[in-house]
Design an enzyme around this catalytic site. Structure first.
Site, PDB file in Angstrom:
ATOM      1  N   GLU A  42      24.541  20.723  44.273  1.00  0.00           N
ATOM      2  CA  GLU A  42      25.878  21.018  43.763  1.00  0.00           C
ATOM      3  C   GLU A  42      25.773  21.793  42.454  1.00  0.00           C
ATOM      4  O   GLU A  42      24.936  21.496  41.608  1.00  0.00           O
ATOM      5  CB  GLU A  42      26.640  19.710  43.519  1.00  0.00           C
ATOM      6  CG  GLU A  42      28.019  19.882  42.918  1.00  0.00           C
ATOM      7  CD  GLU A  42      28.694  18.559  42.578  1.00  0.00           C
ATOM      8  OE1 GLU A  42      29.928  18.530  42.463  1.00  0.00           O
ATOM      9  OE2 GLU A  42      27.973  17.542  42.424  1.00  0.00           O
ATOM     10  N   LYS A 108      35.622  21.590  47.127  1.00  0.00           N
ATOM     11  CA  LYS A 108      35.489  20.137  47.006  1.00  0.00           C
ATOM     12  C   LYS A 108      36.855  19.451  47.032  1.00  0.00           C
ATOM     13  O   LYS A 108      37.731  19.746  46.221  1.00  0.00           O
ATOM     14  CB  LYS A 108      34.754  19.812  45.706  1.00  0.00           C
ATOM     15  CG  LYS A 108      34.379  18.344  45.518  1.00  0.00           C
ATOM     16  CD  LYS A 108      33.579  18.183  44.232  1.00  0.00           C
ATOM     17  CE  LYS A 108      33.087  16.772  44.020  1.00  0.00           C
ATOM     18  NZ  LYS A 108      32.307  16.652  42.759  1.00  0.00           N
ATOM     19  N   CYS A 142      29.222  15.897  46.847  1.00  0.00           N
ATOM     20  CA  CYS A 142      29.036  14.779  45.929  1.00  0.00           C
ATOM     21  C   CYS A 142      30.053  13.641  46.112  1.00  0.00           C
ATOM     22  O   CYS A 142      29.920  12.815  47.002  1.00  0.00           O
ATOM     23  CB  CYS A 142      29.031  15.303  44.494  1.00  0.00           C
ATOM     24  SG  CYS A 142      28.157  14.235  43.315  1.00  0.00           S
TER      25      CYS A 142
END
Length: 256
Positions: A42, A108, A142
């Protein structure tokens, strides 16, 4: 049908795209010629910064061109997330660059409110699945790992792919949830994390891993290295045929 992955686990230089790309160039030199897909962590060009305005706005375009050039010259796909400037604000954007120069992206969905990511970056509003070399790949980033409804395998994907900056104090959750996502979704799960320390005083110890649909670990590392793993779609389908658990999944849909 197999997909050969190279997972690049590395320390990151804070908010310095050029230095990070130089480092990943050195790591790419160790990637096997059999590799189909290279996965970076990431925010691989900056680290998990909550100050995207400190990163030059053209850095994203330069990084995208770096990905396009390396994917073409090595005949691989290259994936990872980076700070991406929007017309207003920024996104934590997962880029999947194909060898032909075409690319897909995913923003995200679950921004990490504990560090104020929701204030610095706009949350994505779509779950996506990409096809590459016969595999259906669902990208996530994540904090998305903590939300099983979002990752639920309603699209019959083969690979759930996570990139992360997941710190040491919560690495047990990383290990546990990656395995759980594989078992519950009857899919391969790969998670690529970083190493080192960032400017927020956080330490990262890797634990880049890959799991099959039974939760068996196929790869694992705590070192700065290229981690190689091969995924076999026929074996995945054999497991699903023998254990058709996905047929009994709940029919509810997430409300986003």
């Amino acid at each position: 049908m197999k997909l050969h992955l190279a997972l690049l686990q590395s320390d990151l230089v804070w908010e310095s795209p050029d230095k990070n790309l130089e480092n990943f160039d050195r790591m790419l030199a160790a990637v096997s010629e059999q590799t189909d897909l290279v996965v970076l962590p990431e925010m691989f060009s900056t680290g998990f910064t909550m100050n995207p305005e400190r990163v030059e706005r053209d850095a994203a375009a330069r990084t995208l061109e770096w990905m396009r050039d390396r994917a073409a010259s090595m005949n691989i796909a290259l994936a990872g997330s980076l700070v991406w400037p929007l017309e207003t604000g920024y996104a934590n954007r997962f880029i999947f660059m194909c060898p032909d120069g075409q690319f897909h992206f995913y923003d995200k969905r679950h921004t990490f409110t504990l560090t104020g990511e929701h204030k610095a970056y706009k949350s994505g509003d779509q779950k996506v699945v990409w096809q590459y070399k016969g595999f259906r790949i669902c990208p996530q980033i994540c904090y998305d790992l903590r939300f099983p409804v979002f990752s639920r395998n309603t699209e019959d994907y083969d690979l759930l792919l996570y990139v992360a900056n997941w710190p040491e104090p919560r690495v047990l959750a990383w290990d546990t949830l990656l395995r759980a996502r594989a078992i519950e979704n009857m899919a391969y799960v790969v998670g690529v994390n970083r190493l080192g320390n960032d400017q927020n005083g956080l330490t990262f110890i890797g634990h880049t891993s890959a799991y099959n649909a039974l939760g068996e670990q196929l790869a694992y590392s705590e070192q700065q290295e290229v981690v190689s793993v091969s995924l076999d779609r026929e074996k995945l389908l054999e497991i699903r045929q023998k254990l058709p658990f996905l047929n009994d999944r709940d029919s509810f849909t997430p409300g986003w």
